[in-house]
Design a protein around this motif. Structure first.
Motif, PDB file in Angstrom:
ATOM      1  N   VAL A  96       0.831  -1.210   0.000  1.00 42.40           N
ATOM      2  CA  VAL A  96       0.000   0.000   0.000  1.00 42.40           C
ATOM      3  C   VAL A  96       0.866   1.262   0.000  1.00 42.40           C
ATOM      4  CG1 VAL A  96      -1.689   1.327   1.328  1.00 42.40           C
ATOM      5  CG2 VAL A  96      -1.943  -1.151   1.122  1.00 42.40           C
ATOM      6  N   PHE A 177      -7.056  -5.263  -3.395  1.00 41.58           N
ATOM      7  CA  PHE A 177      -6.389  -4.068  -2.907  1.00 41.58           C
ATOM      8  C   PHE A 177      -6.490  -2.909  -3.899  1.00 41.58           C
ATOM      9  CE2 PHE A 177      -4.851  -6.553   0.458  1.00 41.58           C
ATOM     10  CZ  PHE A 177      -4.196  -5.738   1.376  1.00 41.58           C
ATOM     11  N   LYS A 178      -7.479  -2.958  -4.797  1.00 38.09           N
ATOM     12  CA  LYS A 178      -7.640  -1.867  -5.760  1.00 38.09           C
ATOM     13  C   LYS A 178      -7.965  -0.543  -5.066  1.00 38.09           C
ATOM     14  CE  LYS A 178     -12.488  -3.093  -6.737  1.00 38.09           C
ATOM     15  NZ  LYS A 178     -12.541  -4.190  -5.758  1.00 38.09           N
ATOM     16  N   ASP A 179      -8.514  -0.616  -3.840  1.00 34.69           N
ATOM     17  CA  ASP A 179      -8.821   0.606  -3.088  1.00 34.69           C
ATOM     18  C   ASP A 179      -7.700   0.943  -2.103  1.00 34.69           C
ATOM     19  OD1 ASP A 179      -9.240  -1.579  -1.491  1.00 34.69           O
ATOM     20  OD2 ASP A 179     -11.112  -0.867  -0.604  1.00 34.69           O
ATOM     21  N   ALA A 180      -6.491   0.428  -2.363  1.00 34.79           N
ATOM     22  CA  ALA A 180      -5.361   0.619  -1.456  1.00 34.79           C
ATOM     23  C   ALA A 180      -5.058   2.084  -1.125  1.00 34.79           C
ATOM     24  CB  ALA A 180      -4.106  -0.046  -2.032  1.00 34.79           C
ATOM     25  N   PRO A 181      -5.155   3.034  -2.085  1.00 39.62           N
ATOM     26  CA  PRO A 181      -4.858   4.432  -1.724  1.00 39.62           C
ATOM     27  C   PRO A 181      -5.713   4.962  -0.578  1.00 39.62           C
ATOM     28  CG  PRO A 181      -4.902   4.185  -4.099  1.00 39.62           C
ATOM     29  CD  PRO A 181      -5.384   2.883  -3.524  1.00 39.62           C
ATOM     30  N   ASP A 182      -6.924   4.422  -0.409  1.00 35.82           N
ATOM     31  CA  ASP A 182      -7.788   4.877   0.669  1.00 35.82           C
ATOM     32  C   ASP A 182      -7.297   4.407   2.033  1.00 35.82           C
ATOM     33  OD1 ASP A 182      -9.441   6.103  -1.174  1.00 35.82           O
ATOM     34  OD2 ASP A 182     -10.724   4.333  -1.405  1.00 35.82           O
ATOM     35  N   MET A 183      -6.319   3.506   2.035  1.00 31.36           N
ATOM     36  CA  MET A 183      -5.799   2.980   3.293  1.00 31.36           C
ATOM     37  C   MET A 183      -4.658   3.826   3.848  1.00 31.36           C
ATOM     38  SD  MET A 183      -5.783  -1.087   2.382  1.00 31.36           S
ATOM     39  CE  MET A 183      -7.260  -1.899   1.730  1.00 31.36           C
ATOM     40  N   TYR A 196      -8.116  -7.987   5.158  1.00 31.72           N
ATOM     41  CA  TYR A 196      -7.275  -7.766   3.983  1.00 31.72           C
ATOM     42  C   TYR A 196      -5.896  -8.390   4.188  1.00 31.72           C
ATOM     43  CZ  TYR A 196     -10.286  -4.509   1.385  1.00 31.72           C
ATOM     44  OH  TYR A 196     -11.292  -3.947   0.642  1.00 31.72           O
TER      45      TYR A 196
END
Length: 304
Positions: A96, A177-183, A196
């Motif tokens: 990430v 993990f396509k929404d990883a930037p939100d993490m 995850y």
């Protein structure tokens, strides 16, 4: 106006990991410059404090270091080797954070050291950092004491892989993990849901099936002997040591100061706050590296 606001925002983000400090005195800059003028073969040792101005936090700085901002402690080598869950947690967080970490750019101190090398004002840069910022700035002779985050290696064989390539492999294996930037949190840390992490897939070594880890010397591991010997030879052939942005609490850095003083060579230190070797320093300047190093030998900005 809009561009100016964006640039100011980037400056604020870069400076959020720099601890509080006092303005540097011009006399201190002149004193350090005079010290270096007669030492064209100086060895430079850099620590995390030189990269905080690029937006990479250190561990120990009061209020802004990773120890102060998060409850995440540095990975231990033995834990990584023994525990599959620790490896999953490490690689999930690393996956990430990689786009942000790898896009970090060198700051004025990195560029100044690259200029000093071109001007034959230093022998080499030995860095405790794993961020490759000295190389990005153009310095040719760099020894990475603790390795690099830009290389992945196998713990069981000689397989090595570029970290960018490994990122693509991890992305293919972990489509969730396509929404990883939100993490990524506003303070730059990474917050990943437990499910995850538990479902994160790490490929085995394609050569032997072993475990893969970054080519970084984790806490509890040892710096390779040949690397230590190379640094020792550099100290022996140098005419002194310049320490930049390191508290020297980690022995791999403090050892270099001790080697230098054993040879009765001078040591200069630029660091915000105290260091482990202040009592050994011939010159100690408590200041931000970016307020000192770029101003050295910058004759173009001085009055005739």
């Amino acid at each position: 106006m809009r561009l100016g606001g964006v640039l100011r925002c980037h400056r604020v983000i870069r400076q959020q990991y720099v601890p509080q400090h006092k303005p540097v005195l011009e006399d201190d800059i002149k004193r350090l410059e005079d010290f270096l003028l007669s030492k064209p073969n100086i060895l430079v040792l850099t620590g995390a404090g030189i990269s905080t101005e690029s937006g990479i936090p250190d561990y120990r700085s009061a209020g802004v270091g990773l120890y102060a901002r998060t409850n995440h402690k540095p990975i231990q080598h033995s834990e990584f080797v023994k525990s599959a869950s620790v490896r999953k947690r490490y690689w999930a967080r690393n996956f990430v954070g990689w786009p942000n970490f790898s896009s970090t750019q060198p700051n004025s101190s990195h560029h100044a050291l690259a200029r000093f090398e071109r001007e034959i004002r230093l022998q080499s840069v030995v860095t405790q950092n794993v961020d490759r910022l000295h190389t990005k700035a153009g310095t040719k002779s760099v020894i990475e004491v603790h390795g690099s985050g830009y290389v992945v290696k196998c713990l069981s064989c000689d397989y090595r892989c570029d970290r960018h390539e490994f990122q693509s492999i991890l992305a293919t294996l972990n489509p969730m993990f396509k929404d990883a930037p939100d993490m990524i949190r506003p303070d730059g840390d990474v917050e990943i849901p437990l499910d995850y992490i538990e479902n994160f897939h790490i490929p085995p070594c394609p050569q032997c099936g072993g475990h893969l880890k970054p080519e970084i010397v984790f806490f509890g591991d040892s710096v390779p002997k040949d690397r230590l010997e190379t640094i020792a030879r550099m100290v022996y052939t140098s005419d002194g040591l310049l320490v930049l942005g390191s508290s020297l609490l980690v022995f791999s850095g403090y050892r270099i100061v001790l080697q230098t003083k054993d040879l009765k060579l001078p040591v200069a230190i630029v660091n915000i706050g105290e260091t482990r070797a202040d009592h050994l320093a011939d010159i100690k300047i408590s200041a931000k590296c970016g307020d000192v190093i770029p101003k050295l030998f910058d004759f173009s900005n001085r009055e005739a």
